[in-house]
Design a protein around this motif. Structure first.
Motif, PDB file in Angstrom:
ATOM      1  N   ARG A  73       1.979  -0.414  18.245  1.00 57.80           N
ATOM      2  CA  ARG A  73       0.539  -0.128  18.255  1.00 57.80           C
ATOM      3  C   ARG A  73      -0.150  -0.848  19.408  1.00 57.80           C
ATOM      4  NH1 ARG A  73      -3.543   2.970  18.071  1.00 57.80           N
ATOM      5  NH2 ARG A  73      -5.404   2.107  17.139  1.00 57.80           N
ATOM      6  N   LEU A  74       0.222  -2.095  19.668  1.00 59.87           N
ATOM      7  CA  LEU A  74      -0.371  -2.840  20.778  1.00 59.87           C
ATOM      8  C   LEU A  74       0.014  -2.227  22.120  1.00 59.87           C
ATOM      9  CD1 LEU A  74       0.093  -6.458  19.440  1.00 59.87           C
ATOM     10  CD2 LEU A  74      -2.087  -5.307  19.876  1.00 59.87           C
ATOM     11  N   HIS A  75       1.226  -1.672  22.205  1.00 58.46           N
ATOM     12  CA  HIS A  75       1.635  -0.978  23.432  1.00 58.46           C
ATOM     13  C   HIS A  75       0.744   0.238  23.671  1.00 58.46           C
ATOM     14  CE1 HIS A  75       4.687   1.641  25.685  1.00 58.46           C
ATOM     15  NE2 HIS A  75       4.121   0.828  26.544  1.00 58.46           N
ATOM     16  N   ASP A  76       0.483   1.011  22.628  1.00 58.59           N
ATOM     17  CA  ASP A  76      -0.402   2.171  22.760  1.00 58.59           C
ATOM     18  C   ASP A  76      -1.820   1.751  23.148  1.00 58.59           C
ATOM     19  OD1 ASP A  76       1.712   3.798  22.044  1.00 58.59           O
ATOM     20  OD2 ASP A  76       1.115   3.899  19.928  1.00 58.59           O
ATOM     21  N   LEU A  77      -2.299   0.674  22.554  1.00 62.48           N
ATOM     22  CA  LEU A  77      -3.644   0.188  22.876  1.00 62.48           C
ATOM     23  C   LEU A  77      -3.718  -0.311  24.321  1.00 62.48           C
ATOM     24  CD1 LEU A  77      -4.513  -1.735  19.599  1.00 62.48           C
ATOM     25  CD2 LEU A  77      -5.585   0.362  20.438  1.00 62.48           C
ATOM     26  N   ALA A  78      -2.670  -0.987  24.783  1.00 58.85           N
ATOM     27  CA  ALA A  78      -2.648  -1.480  26.166  1.00 58.85           C
ATOM     28  C   ALA A  78      -2.633  -0.311  27.142  1.00 58.85           C
ATOM     29  CB  ALA A  78      -1.435  -2.376  26.384  1.00 58.85           C
ATOM     30  N   ARG A  79      -1.856   0.722  26.834  1.00 56.62           N
ATOM     31  CA  ARG A  79      -1.803   1.901  27.700  1.00 56.62           C
ATOM     32  C   ARG A  79      -3.172   2.573  27.774  1.00 56.62           C
ATOM     33  NH1 ARG A  79       1.505   5.685  25.062  1.00 56.62           N
ATOM     34  NH2 ARG A  79       3.249   4.329  25.548  1.00 56.62           N
ATOM     35  N   ARG A 126      -4.460  -6.525  29.340  1.00 58.95           N
ATOM     36  CA  ARG A 126      -3.714  -7.778  29.489  1.00 58.95           C
ATOM     37  C   ARG A 126      -3.707  -8.563  28.173  1.00 58.95           C
ATOM     38  NH1 ARG A 126      -5.753  -9.272  34.152  1.00 58.95           N
ATOM     39  NH2 ARG A 126      -3.933  -8.584  35.310  1.00 58.95           N
ATOM     40  N   TYR A 127      -4.825  -8.550  27.450  1.00 59.04           N
ATOM     41  CA  TYR A 127      -4.908  -9.217  26.154  1.00 59.04           C
ATOM     42  C   TYR A 127      -3.920  -8.599  25.169  1.00 59.04           C
ATOM     43  CZ  TYR A 127      -6.689 -10.444  21.565  1.00 59.04           C
ATOM     44  OH  TYR A 127      -6.782 -10.864  20.266  1.00 59.04           O
ATOM     45  N   ARG A 178      -0.307  -9.628  26.057  1.00 57.25           N
ATOM     46  CA  ARG A 178      -0.023 -11.014  25.651  1.00 57.25           C
ATOM     47  C   ARG A 178       0.149 -11.124  24.144  1.00 57.25           C
ATOM     48  NH1 ARG A 178      -4.397 -13.621  29.728  1.00 57.25           N
ATOM     49  NH2 ARG A 178      -3.043 -13.659  31.550  1.00 57.25           N
ATOM     50  N   LEU A 179      -0.672 -10.414  23.401  1.00 60.10           N
ATOM     51  CA  LEU A 179      -0.586 -10.440  21.947  1.00 60.10           C
ATOM     52  C   LEU A 179       0.734  -9.848  21.466  1.00 60.10           C
ATOM     53  CD1 LEU A 179      -2.232 -11.267  19.486  1.00 60.10           C
ATOM     54  CD2 LEU A 179      -3.212  -8.977  19.485  1.00 60.10           C
ATOM     55  N   ALA A 180       1.154  -8.744  22.077  1.00 57.76           N
ATOM     56  CA  ALA A 180       2.421  -8.121  21.690  1.00 57.76           C
ATOM     57  C   ALA A 180       3.594  -9.046  22.005  1.00 57.76           C
ATOM     58  CB  ALA A 180       2.594  -6.791  22.413  1.00 57.76           C
ATOM     59  N   ARG A 181       3.561  -9.722  23.134  1.00 62.49           N
ATOM     60  CA  ARG A 181       4.635 -10.656  23.473  1.00 62.49           C
ATOM     61  C   ARG A 181       4.685 -11.823  22.486  1.00 62.49           C
ATOM     62  NH1 ARG A 181       5.144 -10.855  30.044  1.00 62.49           N
ATOM     63  NH2 ARG A 181       5.575  -8.654  30.219  1.00 62.49           N
ATOM     64  N   ALA A 231      -0.088  -7.930  33.257  1.00 63.21           N
ATOM     65  CA  ALA A 231      -0.849  -6.692  33.452  1.00 63.21           C
ATOM     66  C   ALA A 231      -0.031  -5.506  32.961  1.00 63.21           C
ATOM     67  CB  ALA A 231      -1.186  -6.509  34.925  1.00 63.21           C
ATOM     68  N   TYR A 232      -0.722  -4.490  32.444  1.00 61.71           N
ATOM     69  CA  TYR A 232      -0.049  -3.242  32.093  1.00 61.71           C
ATOM     70  C   TYR A 232       0.007  -2.418  33.364  1.00 61.71           C
ATOM     71  CZ  TYR A 232       1.513   0.765  29.489  1.00 61.71           C
ATOM     72  OH  TYR A 232       2.279   1.800  29.020  1.00 61.71           O
ATOM     73  N   LEU A 233       1.209  -2.102  33.821  1.00 60.92           N
ATOM     74  CA  LEU A 233       1.397  -1.473  35.125  1.00 60.92           C
ATOM     75  C   LEU A 233       1.192   0.032  35.055  1.00 60.92           C
ATOM     76  CD1 LEU A 233       4.543  -3.445  36.262  1.00 60.92           C
ATOM     77  CD2 LEU A 233       2.155  -3.897  36.818  1.00 60.92           C
ATOM     78  N   ARG A 234       0.415   0.536  35.993  1.00 59.88           N
ATOM     79  CA  ARG A 234       0.208   1.970  36.164  1.00 59.88           C
ATOM     80  C   ARG A 234       0.579   2.316  37.591  1.00 59.88           C
ATOM     81  NH1 ARG A 234      -4.977   4.133  35.128  1.00 59.88           N
ATOM     82  NH2 ARG A 234      -3.854   6.017  34.630  1.00 59.88           N
ATOM     83  N   PRO A 235       1.698   3.021  37.781  1.00 55.83           N
ATOM     84  CA  PRO A 235       2.145   3.340  39.138  1.00 55.83           C
ATOM     85  C   PRO A 235       1.065   4.068  39.935  1.00 55.83           C
ATOM     86  CG  PRO A 235       3.846   3.867  37.553  1.00 55.83           C
ATOM     87  CD  PRO A 235       2.622   3.510  36.770  1.00 55.83           C
TER      88      PRO A 235
END
Length: 92
Positions: free
Chosen positions: A10-16, A28-29, A32-35, A59-63
């Motif tokens: 869920r945190l991955h989806d929210l970060a995306r 970024r928050y 960090r929370l997911a990690r 940071a969540y990377l976006r190519p």
């Protein structure tokens, strides 16, 4: 799937979603929370999550936006805006 793994997904989806909306600090928050959740529950982060996050600045990377992707002799080089490099093998 246990509660911690579901929360990481869920945190991955929210970060995306936050990164897509241009809210880099919020993304970024979430990273960090997911990690932290994975570390406390001794879980390995999913491969897609590891490949789309910077180990140095979280940071969540976006190519094309905040990350540069290059192919070199049998590996992919991902460069974040902070200057950190990540290298992943590939067959191609």
């Amino acid at each position: 799937m246990d509660v911690a793994a579901e929360r990481i997904d869920r945190l991955h989806d929210l970060a995306r979603a936050a990164a897509a909306d241009g809210e880099d600090d919020r993304a970024r928050y979430y990273v960090r929370l997911a990690r932290r959740v994975a570390e406390r529950n001794r879980l390995e982060l999913p491969r897609t999550f590891r490949r789309f996050t910077c180990d140095s600045c979280d940071a969540y990377l976006r190519p094309g936006t905040n990350a540069r992707i290059r192919l070199q002799d049998g590996h992919v080089v991902v460069t974040c805006d902070c200057g950190a490099h990540a290298r992943y093998p590939y067959d191609g």
